[in-house]
Design a protein around this motif. Structure first.
Motif, mmCIF file in Angstrom:
data_model
loop_
_atom_site.group_PDB
_atom_site.id
_atom_site.type_symbol
_atom_site.label_atom_id
_atom_site.label_comp_id
_atom_site.label_asym_id
_atom_site.label_seq_id
_atom_site.Cartn_x
_atom_site.Cartn_y
_atom_site.Cartn_z
ATOM 1 N N PHE A 1 0.977 -1.193 -0.024
ATOM 2 C CA PHE A 1 0.037 -0.082 -0.017
ATOM 3 C C PHE A 1 0.803 1.299 -0.127
ATOM 4 C CE2 PHE A 1 -3.390 -2.777 1.844
ATOM 5 C CZ PHE A 1 -4.385 -2.479 0.689
ATOM 6 N N SER A 2 2.008 1.252 0.938
ATOM 7 C CA SER A 2 2.954 2.370 0.647
ATOM 8 C C SER A 2 3.592 2.624 -0.648
ATOM 9 C CB SER A 2 3.979 2.157 1.692
ATOM 10 O OG SER A 2 4.923 1.249 1.353
ATOM 11 N N LEU A 3 3.564 1.729 -1.426
ATOM 12 C CA LEU A 3 3.974 1.698 -2.888
ATOM 13 C C LEU A 3 2.820 2.728 -3.665
ATOM 14 C CD1 LEU A 3 5.988 -1.579 -3.648
ATOM 15 C CD2 LEU A 3 7.003 0.501 -2.775
ATOM 16 N N GLY A 4 1.890 2.480 -3.323
ATOM 17 C CA GLY A 4 0.690 3.368 -4.068
ATOM 18 C C GLY A 4 -0.185 2.282 -4.726
ATOM 19 N N VAL A 5 -0.276 0.838 -4.424
ATOM 20 C CA VAL A 5 -1.240 0.020 -5.104
ATOM 21 C C VAL A 5 -2.677 0.379 -4.373
ATOM 22 C CG1 VAL A 5 0.765 -1.614 -5.404
ATOM 23 C CG2 VAL A 5 -0.982 -1.856 -3.542
ATOM 24 N N ASP A 6 -3.536 -0.091 -4.970
ATOM 25 C CA ASP A 6 -4.916 0.077 -4.690
ATOM 26 C C ASP A 6 -5.425 -0.848 -3.886
ATOM 27 O OD1 ASP A 6 -5.619 2.989 -6.068
ATOM 28 O OD2 ASP A 6 -4.638 1.628 -7.791
ATOM 29 N N ASP A 7 -5.358 -2.252 -3.994
ATOM 30 C CA ASP A 7 -5.674 -3.310 -3.334
ATOM 31 C C ASP A 7 -4.804 -4.378 -3.152
ATOM 32 O OD1 ASP A 7 -7.451 -4.628 -1.763
ATOM 33 O OD2 ASP A 7 -8.840 -5.241 -3.395
ATOM 34 N N VAL A 8 -4.700 -4.954 -1.898
ATOM 35 C CA VAL A 8 -3.720 -6.272 -1.839
ATOM 36 C C VAL A 8 -4.712 -7.447 -1.378
ATOM 37 C CG1 VAL A 8 -2.092 -7.188 -0.348
ATOM 38 C CG2 VAL A 8 -1.919 -4.834 -1.083
ATOM 39 N N ILE A 9 -4.638 -8.642 -2.128
ATOM 40 C CA ILE A 9 -5.251 -9.901 -1.651
ATOM 41 C C ILE A 9 -4.417 -10.561 -1.261
ATOM 42 C CG2 ILE A 9 -6.778 -11.491 -2.916
ATOM 43 C CD1 ILE A 9 -7.515 -9.579 -4.967
ATOM 44 N N TYR A 10 -4.563 -11.422 -0.264
ATOM 45 C CA TYR A 10 -3.867 -12.433 0.583
ATOM 46 C C TYR A 10 -4.358 -13.745 0.536
ATOM 47 C CZ TYR A 10 -1.517 -14.565 4.404
ATOM 48 O OH TYR A 10 -0.773 -15.405 5.397
ATOM 49 N N GLN A 11 -3.857 -14.811 -0.023
ATOM 50 C CA GLN A 11 -3.689 -16.300 -0.127
ATOM 51 C C GLN A 11 -5.206 -16.347 -0.775
ATOM 52 O OE1 GLN A 11 -3.325 -17.432 4.047
ATOM 53 N NE2 GLN A 11 -1.409 -18.143 3.618
ATOM 54 N N HIS A 12 -5.457 -15.653 -1.791
ATOM 55 C CA HIS A 12 -6.774 -16.277 -2.527
ATOM 56 C C HIS A 12 -6.553 -16.334 -4.014
ATOM 57 C CE1 HIS A 12 -9.378 -16.247 0.904
ATOM 58 N NE2 HIS A 12 -9.516 -15.060 1.124
ATOM 59 N N GLY A 13 -5.295 -16.204 -4.327
ATOM 60 C CA GLY A 13 -4.880 -16.527 -5.729
ATOM 61 C C GLY A 13 -5.488 -17.653 -6.764
ATOM 62 N N GLU A 14 -5.466 -18.639 -5.969
ATOM 63 C CA GLU A 14 -6.081 -19.688 -6.866
ATOM 64 C C GLU A 14 -7.401 -19.979 -6.964
ATOM 65 O OE1 GLU A 14 -5.723 -21.089 -2.235
ATOM 66 O OE2 GLU A 14 -5.061 -19.581 -3.635
ATOM 67 N N TYR A 15 -8.085 -18.893 -6.417
ATOM 68 C CA TYR A 15 -9.648 -18.932 -6.816
ATOM 69 C C TYR A 15 -10.065 -17.764 -7.781
ATOM 70 C CZ TYR A 15 -9.541 -21.718 -2.675
ATOM 71 O OH TYR A 15 -9.344 -22.504 -1.518
ATOM 72 N N PRO A 16 -10.247 -18.052 -8.902
ATOM 73 C CA PRO A 16 -10.552 -17.090 -10.028
ATOM 74 C C PRO A 16 -11.973 -16.284 -9.858
ATOM 75 C CG PRO A 16 -9.744 -18.810 -11.154
ATOM 76 C CD PRO A 16 -9.908 -19.176 -9.729
ATOM 77 N N ASP A 17 -12.660 -16.819 -9.058
ATOM 78 C CA ASP A 17 -13.979 -16.302 -8.829
ATOM 79 C C ASP A 17 -14.037 -15.108 -7.829
ATOM 80 O OD1 ASP A 17 -13.635 -18.549 -7.053
ATOM 81 O OD2 ASP A 17 -15.775 -18.878 -6.511
ATOM 82 N N LEU A 18 -13.181 -15.653 -6.701
ATOM 83 C CA LEU A 18 -13.074 -14.651 -5.824
ATOM 84 C C LEU A 18 -12.374 -13.346 -6.244
ATOM 85 C CD1 LEU A 18 -12.127 -16.813 -2.706
ATOM 86 C CD2 LEU A 18 -14.234 -15.746 -3.276
ATOM 87 N N ILE A 19 -11.140 -13.789 -6.888
ATOM 88 C CA ILE A 19 -10.440 -12.683 -7.593
ATOM 89 C C ILE A 19 -11.395 -11.668 -8.686
ATOM 90 C CG2 ILE A 19 -8.434 -11.833 -9.148
ATOM 91 C CD1 ILE A 19 -8.026 -13.037 -6.361
ATOM 92 N N ALA A 20 -12.305 -12.387 -9.366
ATOM 93 C CA ALA A 20 -13.072 -11.581 -10.163
ATOM 94 C C ALA A 20 -14.064 -10.713 -9.349
ATOM 95 C CB ALA A 20 -14.089 -12.371 -10.869
ATOM 96 N N ALA A 21 -14.483 -11.445 -8.089
ATOM 97 C CA ALA A 21 -15.479 -10.472 -7.260
ATOM 98 C C ALA A 21 -14.774 -9.437 -6.794
ATOM 99 C CB ALA A 21 -15.946 -11.275 -6.177
ATOM 100 N N ARG A 22 -13.542 -9.503 -6.380
ATOM 101 C CA ARG A 22 -12.601 -8.481 -5.863
ATOM 102 C C ARG A 22 -12.231 -7.024 -6.994
ATOM 103 N NH1 ARG A 22 -9.659 -9.079 -1.106
ATOM 104 N NH2 ARG A 22 -8.653 -7.295 -0.389
ATOM 105 N N VAL A 23 -12.105 -7.803 -7.952
ATOM 106 C CA VAL A 23 -12.137 -6.774 -9.262
ATOM 107 C C VAL A 23 -13.166 -6.055 -9.554
ATOM 108 C CG1 VAL A 23 -12.070 -6.318 -11.874
ATOM 109 C CG2 VAL A 23 -10.506 -8.062 -10.472
ATOM 110 N N LEU A 24 -14.710 -6.526 -9.241
ATOM 111 C CA LEU A 24 -15.647 -5.880 -9.281
ATOM 112 C C LEU A 24 -15.696 -4.951 -8.219
ATOM 113 C CD1 LEU A 24 -18.663 -5.588 -10.651
ATOM 114 C CD2 LEU A 24 -19.379 -7.239 -9.131
ATOM 115 N N ALA A 25 -15.532 -5.303 -7.090
ATOM 116 C CA ALA A 25 -15.646 -4.122 -5.894
ATOM 117 C C ALA A 25 -14.571 -3.089 -6.052
ATOM 118 C CB ALA A 25 -14.914 -5.106 -4.579
#
Length: 219
Positions: A90-114
């Motif tokens: 976050f200090s680098l300027g990224v907008d979101d960090v997702i922890y330990q859910h990289g193997e689930y495309p549906d969860l990543i898609a939901a996070r993208v939507l959010a």
């Protein structure tokens, strides 16, 4: 919307794209690593970049700075298995960090939507005009308006971002798989088709030209 994924395998990206298609019109490019990602962002515009953490802070910091400098509205998401690294990202300027859910495309898609909810929806309702993006249908006063292919995509893209002006280059980058092979004239022709079709039904224009800047949707 055009998304760049960085560090994912091709099969995962196909699954992610399938999930994202449920929500909005989307093109996903996939870069192998940060170096490859730079080649993409040098000549294409992205509204979102999703990066798998490779543990190299310097290259990530430099890349984030380059992306934000080119287009400050571009959102950047990081996927990581290192919980302690989240605050540093976050200090680098990224907008979101997702922890330990990289193997689930549906969860990543939901996070993208959010993250992109302010830009997207499955339907645009303005008075008597309904643009059903999920089913690619348009109705005005309960009458079906026929628009297909890229003409529909352009209308939906502008309508979801109403009042903002988009250049031909931005429209091409967002909606064509290989934008570098598409001419400005292609957008002009499509816009003229949309205007002609909608004016015959609505009686007025909803896509307006802003001189030397591009087009905007205004009802």
């Amino acid at each position: 919307m055009r998304i760049l994924t960085v560090g994912f395998n091709d099969e995962y990206v196909k699954e992610l794209e399938k999930e994202l298609d449920k929500y909005f019109i989307c093109i996903v490019d996939n870069a192998k690593d940060m170096y490859d990602a730079t080649n993409f962002t040098d000549f294409r515009h992205y509204e979102l970049v999703v990066i798998v953490d490779e543990g190299v802070k310097f290259s990530l910091e430099r890349y984030v700075n380059e992306v934000k400098k080119k287009k400050s509205e571009t959102k950047i998401m990081i996927l990581t298995n290192n919980v302690k690294a989240q605050s540093a990202f976050f200090s680098l300027g990224v907008d979101d960090v997702i922890y330990q859910h990289g193997e689930y495309p549906d969860l990543i898609a939901a996070r993208v939507l959010a993250n992109m909810r302010h830009l997207f929806g499955t339907q645009v309702n303005i008075d008597k005009l309904v643009i059903d993006i999920a089913n690619k249908k348009i109705e005005y006063d309960e009458k079906i308006v026929s628009l297909n292919g890229k003409t529909f995509d352009i209308l939906a893209y502008l309508a979801l971002r109403k009042q903002r002006v988009f250049s031909k280059d931005e429209i091409i980058n967002a909606l064509w798989e290989e934008p570098e092979y598409v001419s400005d004239n292609t957008v002009e022709v499509a816009i003229n088709q949309i205007r002609k079709r909608l004016k015959s039904i609505l009686g007025f224009q909803v896509i307006h030209t802003v001189r030397r800047r591009g087009y905007k949707f205004s009802y």
